[in-house]
Scaffold this active site. Structure first.
Site, PDB file in Angstrom:
ATOM      1  CG  ASP A 164      -1.589   1.256   1.526  1.00 22.73           C
ATOM      2  OD1 ASP A 164      -2.239   1.759   0.589  1.00 22.73           O
ATOM      3  OD2 ASP A 164      -1.510   1.768   2.662  1.00 22.73           O
ATOM      4  CG  ASP A 192      -1.933   7.682   0.586  1.00 23.68           C
ATOM      5  OD1 ASP A 192      -1.089   8.587   0.583  1.00 23.68           O
ATOM      6  OD2 ASP A 192      -2.784   7.536  -0.305  1.00 23.68           O
TER       7      ASP A 192
HETATM    8  C1  XBP Z   1      -5.471   6.098   1.168  1.00 21.33           C
HETATM    9  C2  XBP Z   1      -6.524   7.014   0.739  1.00 21.33           C
HETATM   10  C3  XBP Z   1      -6.213   8.055  -0.249  1.00 21.33           C
HETATM   11  C4  XBP Z   1      -5.541   9.290   0.220  1.00 21.33           C
HETATM   12  C5  XBP Z   1      -5.795  10.425  -0.730  1.00 21.33           C
HETATM   13  O1  XBP Z   1      -6.027   4.790   1.354  1.00 21.33           O
HETATM   14  O2  XBP Z   1      -7.656   6.890   1.132  1.00 21.33           O
HETATM   15  O3  XBP Z   1      -7.434   8.421  -0.755  1.00 21.33           O
HETATM   16  O4  XBP Z   1      -6.003   9.620   1.526  1.00 21.33           O
HETATM   17  O5  XBP Z   1      -5.488  10.141  -2.052  1.00 21.33           O
HETATM   18  P1  XBP Z   1      -5.087   3.493   1.188  1.00 21.33           P
HETATM   19  P2  XBP Z   1      -6.471  10.652  -3.227  1.00 21.33           P
HETATM   20  O6  XBP Z   1      -3.774   3.819   1.825  1.00 21.33           O
HETATM   21  O7  XBP Z   1      -5.835   2.427   1.954  1.00 21.33           O
HETATM   22  O8  XBP Z   1      -4.956   3.156  -0.266  1.00 21.33           O
HETATM   23  O9  XBP Z   1      -6.907  12.035  -2.856  1.00 21.33           O
HETATM   24  O10 XBP Z   1      -5.629  10.622  -4.455  1.00 21.33           O
HETATM   25  O11 XBP Z   1      -7.646   9.700  -3.299  1.00 21.33           O
HETATM   26 MG    MG Z   2      -2.923   3.037   3.570  1.00 19.95          MG
END
Ligand code: XBP
Ligand code: MG
Length: 255
Positions: free
Chosen positions: A14, A16
């Site tokens: 993953d 983020d």
């Molecule tokens: C991460 C997210 C992302 C970011 C923002 O979830 O929810 O949406 O917060 O990115 P994960 P965008 O780590 O579970 O994939 O604004 O590009 O959506």
């Molecule tokens: Mg994440």
């Protein structure tokens, strides 16, 4: 001793909260700048943002929040679309300025997995526009075999779609593939696609991550096992041997 690379066939990261510490001082800052530029009165504190993270995907997060503030559903969707385009541009600037750092220990793990010849993948709900430059900034072009983002799937985590799309396009079976996540949404998504999942929580992780195959306090230094299968974290560092032990525990016939 576990032989790294024997059972472990691939690792899916993953982005983020897992590869990068991107939420509080990254996405949140870009969302707030977008509100400001568009003349909207909203500002997300670190605490409020932690609650909003329950909704994966920036645009969905915005639309849900705007509805809660009293905007009608159609207006909220239109506003969220404009805000998210702007937020994506602003966040991409932060990425290119080198403001979005890796979590401690991530680089060493990625490099060691590469040295062991373990194929590496990415599955994120983030937007392709910023994900590509972020990965290129930290890892160059050739580290990951395939990257699937929220741009390619219609249903985001906790649905399994992003992982299923990755398995389909990479022509991988889930056995021997370990996902690394930081959130309950990510854990559910990976497990829903049949993958073993290791969770490495951060300050924003909330909810029960104990169904993960393994929960670790960090990648290192000083990483320790919190719950799950008996996996070595030698010298306080997550290594290919740690992930191989997870793959072996979940696929004992391979061991
Ligand atoms: C991460 C997210 C992302 C970011 C923002 O979830 O929810 O949406 O917060 O990115 P994960 P965008 O780590 O579970 O994939 O604004 O590009 O959506
Ligand atoms: Mg994440």
């Amino acid at each position: 001793m576990t032989h790294p690379g024997r059972t472990l066939r691939a690792v899916v990261f993953d982005v983020d909260g897992t590869l990068v510490d991107s939420e509080r001082d990254g996405h949140r800052v870009a969302f707030n700048r977008a509100f400001e530029v568009m003349g909207l009165p909203y500002r997300w504190s670190a605490e409020v943002y932690g609650c909003l993270l329950a909704t994966a995907g920036g645009q969905r997060r915005l639309a849900g929040y705007l509805r809660e503030q009293g905007h009608g559903a159609d207006e909220a969707d239109v506003l969220a679309g404009g805000l998210h385009r702007l937020k994506t541009a602003l966040f991409t600037e932060l990425v290119l300025d080198g403001e979005i750092g890796l979590r401690p220990g991530v680089r060493a793990l990625v490099e060691e997995l590469g040295d062991h010849g373990v194929p590496l993948y990415v599955a994120t709900t983030g937007t392709r526009t910023w994900v590509d430059p972020l990965l290129a900034h930290h890892f160059g072009q050739d580290t990951f075999e395939l990257v699937i983002t929220g741009t390619e799937v219609t249903t985001l985590k906790p649905a399994p779609d992003v992982y299923l799309e990755l398995l389909r396009r990479a022509q991988l079976r889930p056995d021997g593939v370990v996902a690394i996540e930081d959130s309950v949404n990510g854990l559910r998504s990976a497990q829903g696609a049949g993958l073993a999942c290791v969770v490495v929580p951060n300050e924003y992780t909330s909810g029960d991550v104990s169904p993960a195959a393994l929960v670790l306090s960090g990648f290192g230094p000083g990483a320790r096992r919190i719950s799950g299968v008996d996996a070595p974290v030698l010298g306080g560092r997550v290594s290919p041997a740690t992930l191989d032990a997870v793959a072996t525990a979940l696929n004992p016939s391979f061991g």
